[in-house]
Design an enzyme around this catalytic site. Sequence first.
Site, PDB file in Angstrom:
ATOM      1  N   HIS A 185      33.079  46.086  40.201  1.00  0.00           N
ATOM      2  CA  HIS A 185      32.646  45.642  38.923  1.00  0.00           C
ATOM      3  C   HIS A 185      31.358  45.527  39.066  1.00  0.00           C
ATOM      4  O   HIS A 185      30.761  44.395  38.989  1.00  0.00           O
ATOM      5  CB  HIS A 185      33.446  44.420  38.592  1.00  0.00           C
TER       6      HIS A 185
ATOM      7  N   HIS B 208      40.350  46.813  43.489  1.00  0.00           N
ATOM      8  CA  HIS B 208      41.069  45.682  42.996  1.00  0.00           C
ATOM      9  C   HIS B 208      42.517  45.871  43.223  1.00  0.00           C
ATOM     10  O   HIS B 208      43.314  44.773  42.908  1.00  0.00           O
ATOM     11  CB  HIS B 208      40.848  45.513  41.260  1.00  0.00           C
TER      12      HIS B 208
ATOM     13  N   CYS C 209      40.966  46.220  48.617  1.00  0.00           N
ATOM     14  CA  CYS C 209      40.733  45.470  49.503  1.00  0.00           C
ATOM     15  C   CYS C 209      41.495  45.226  50.335  1.00  0.00           C
ATOM     16  O   CYS C 209      42.455  44.637  50.021  1.00  0.00           O
ATOM     17  CB  CYS C 209      39.659  44.315  48.923  1.00  0.00           C
TER      18      CYS C 209
ATOM     19  N   HIS D 264      42.494  41.019  34.227  1.00  0.00           N
ATOM     20  CA  HIS D 264      41.793  41.428  35.262  1.00  0.00           C
ATOM     21  C   HIS D 264      42.568  42.401  35.970  1.00  0.00           C
ATOM     22  O   HIS D 264      43.840  42.349  36.280  1.00  0.00           O
ATOM     23  CB  HIS D 264      41.386  40.194  36.260  1.00  0.00           C
TER      24      HIS D 264
ATOM     25  N   GLU E 109      42.711  42.981  39.130  1.00  0.00           N
ATOM     26  CA  GLU E 109      43.469  42.643  40.409  1.00  0.00           C
ATOM     27  C   GLU E 109      44.791  41.811  40.112  1.00  0.00           C
ATOM     28  O   GLU E 109      45.537  42.009  40.688  1.00  0.00           O
ATOM     29  CB  GLU E 109      42.443  41.544  41.240  1.00  0.00           C
TER      30      GLU E 109
ATOM     31  N   THR F 157      41.909  36.559  44.043  1.00  0.00           N
ATOM     32  CA  THR F 157      41.148  36.381  45.336  1.00  0.00           C
ATOM     33  C   THR F 157      39.753  35.822  44.933  1.00  0.00           C
ATOM     34  O   THR F 157      38.953  35.228  45.952  1.00  0.00           O
ATOM     35  CB  THR F 157      40.825  37.583  46.270  1.00  0.00           C
TER      36      THR F 157
ATOM     37  N   CYS G  10      39.309  34.732  48.632  1.00  0.00           N
ATOM     38  CA  CYS G  10      39.036  35.304  50.031  1.00  0.00           C
ATOM     39  C   CYS G  10      37.733  34.444  50.507  1.00  0.00           C
ATOM     40  O   CYS G  10      36.854  33.851  49.857  1.00  0.00           O
ATOM     41  CB  CYS G  10      38.588  36.663  49.730  1.00  0.00           C
TER      42      CYS G  10
ATOM     43  N   SER H 157      34.339  39.092  38.165  1.00  0.00           N
ATOM     44  CA  SER H 157      35.003  37.789  38.413  1.00  0.00           C
ATOM     45  C   SER H 157      34.346  36.510  39.166  1.00  0.00           C
ATOM     46  O   SER H 157      33.800  35.617  38.895  1.00  0.00           O
ATOM     47  CB  SER H 157      36.379  37.816  38.790  1.00  0.00           C
ATOM     48  N   ASN H 158      34.051  37.264  40.407  1.00  0.00           N
ATOM     49  CA  ASN H 158      33.543  36.352  41.425  1.00  0.00           C
ATOM     50  C   ASN H 158      31.783  35.938  40.940  1.00  0.00           C
ATOM     51  O   ASN H 158      31.577  34.648  41.157  1.00  0.00           O
ATOM     52  CB  ASN H 158      33.497  36.935  42.929  1.00  0.00           C
TER      53      ASN H 158
HETATM   54  S1  SF4 Z   1      35.580  39.870  47.017  1.00  0.00           S
HETATM   55 FE1  SF4 Z   1      37.125  39.141  48.459  1.00  0.00          FE
HETATM   56  S2  SF4 Z   1      38.781  40.288  47.817  1.00  0.00           S
HETATM   57 FE2  SF4 Z   1      37.387  41.053  46.608  1.00  0.00          FE
HETATM   58  S3  SF4 Z   1      36.685  42.875  47.723  1.00  0.00           S
HETATM   59 FE3  SF4 Z   1      35.335  41.060  48.399  1.00  0.00          FE
HETATM   60  S4  SF4 Z   1      36.485  40.643  50.146  1.00  0.00           S
HETATM   61 FE4  SF4 Z   1      37.748  41.885  49.164  1.00  0.00          FE
END
Ligand code: SF4
Length: 311
Positions: free
Chosen positions: A43, A76, A99, A127, A129, A168, A198, A227-228
């Site tokens: 993303h 994802h 991943c 989402h 994932e 994750t 993760c 998301s992260n």
């Molecule tokens: S954020 Fe974590 S789960 Fe997502 S691709 Fe990266 S290592 Fe993999």
Amino acid sequence: MVKKIILATPRGFCAGVDRAIAIVEKALNKYGAPIYVRHEVVHNRYVVDDLKARGAIFIEEIKDVPANSILIYSAHGVPLAVRKEAKHKNLKMIFDATCPLVSKVHVEIKNLHRDGYTIVMIGHKGHPEVEGTMGQVTGDIFLIERLEDVANLPISKDINKIAVVTQTTLSVDETKSIIQELKLTFQNLKLPKNEDICYATQNRQDAVKALTKKCEMLLVIGSKNSSNSNRLKELAENLGIKAYLIDYANEICQEWIDGVEVVGVTAGASAPEILVTGVIERLGQYGFNTIENLTSVEEKMIFALPSELRE
Ligand code: SF4
């Protein structure tokens, strides 16, 4: 007044994103364009636009992939139904850029389902994932997004076999409190063997926690659908500092930095370092010419490429 930038380390690409982008790039180099990719491989607008320019075609539905093409699944992950549909098409090759840490949750969920567990997934509705992970099994799986959702789960409190898994890339702290609530509600709750959130999500959030003690405002480089990256912005805001999520340096507004002496900069796991460089240059034009690094942990994780794409 000395205007300063503090860079969070680690930031930017994680091992799963590195691998997913490398799969598309190497497939383009080896087999030539077009290469079809189901969903944005990661993303990030810059990454997706760059790969598009090099011949990747991003699609959402398998029906849009012509016969005899090469198809790649995004980082994802995909539901089993998508794999099944793709398998029945006459495709030349399929590469899986899921991943490995998402695949680990897929295995976990399939085993739980096989063993008769009802599964609660903590994640964000819609989402990819979450759709991919929930799509590994049919029935007896429920999605919750917030602490308040626990009380509304249509599951008996005395259930014997109940387990929880998570997306994750969630907020580490928020997820802990939801799991705590689940434990209080369902005494037989089975927790994941290892954390589903993760290492990269954890590390980037830890780095932002340390950074917010030293800066007045945080710039998170990442796309709106990452998301992260969103969690990094929320985390800084919850810790009481202003934070902005930007794709590109030219989105920085004068009013964000008026009166600010120390700007923190980080990047989500799908944002390339070239965008960080752009932000540093832009902040330099506003007089932020001192740059410091704040390292909370060194990352060494690497995931192997599919054998056909190794050099
Ligand atoms: S954020 Fe974590 S789960 Fe997502 S691709 Fe990266 S290592 Fe993999």
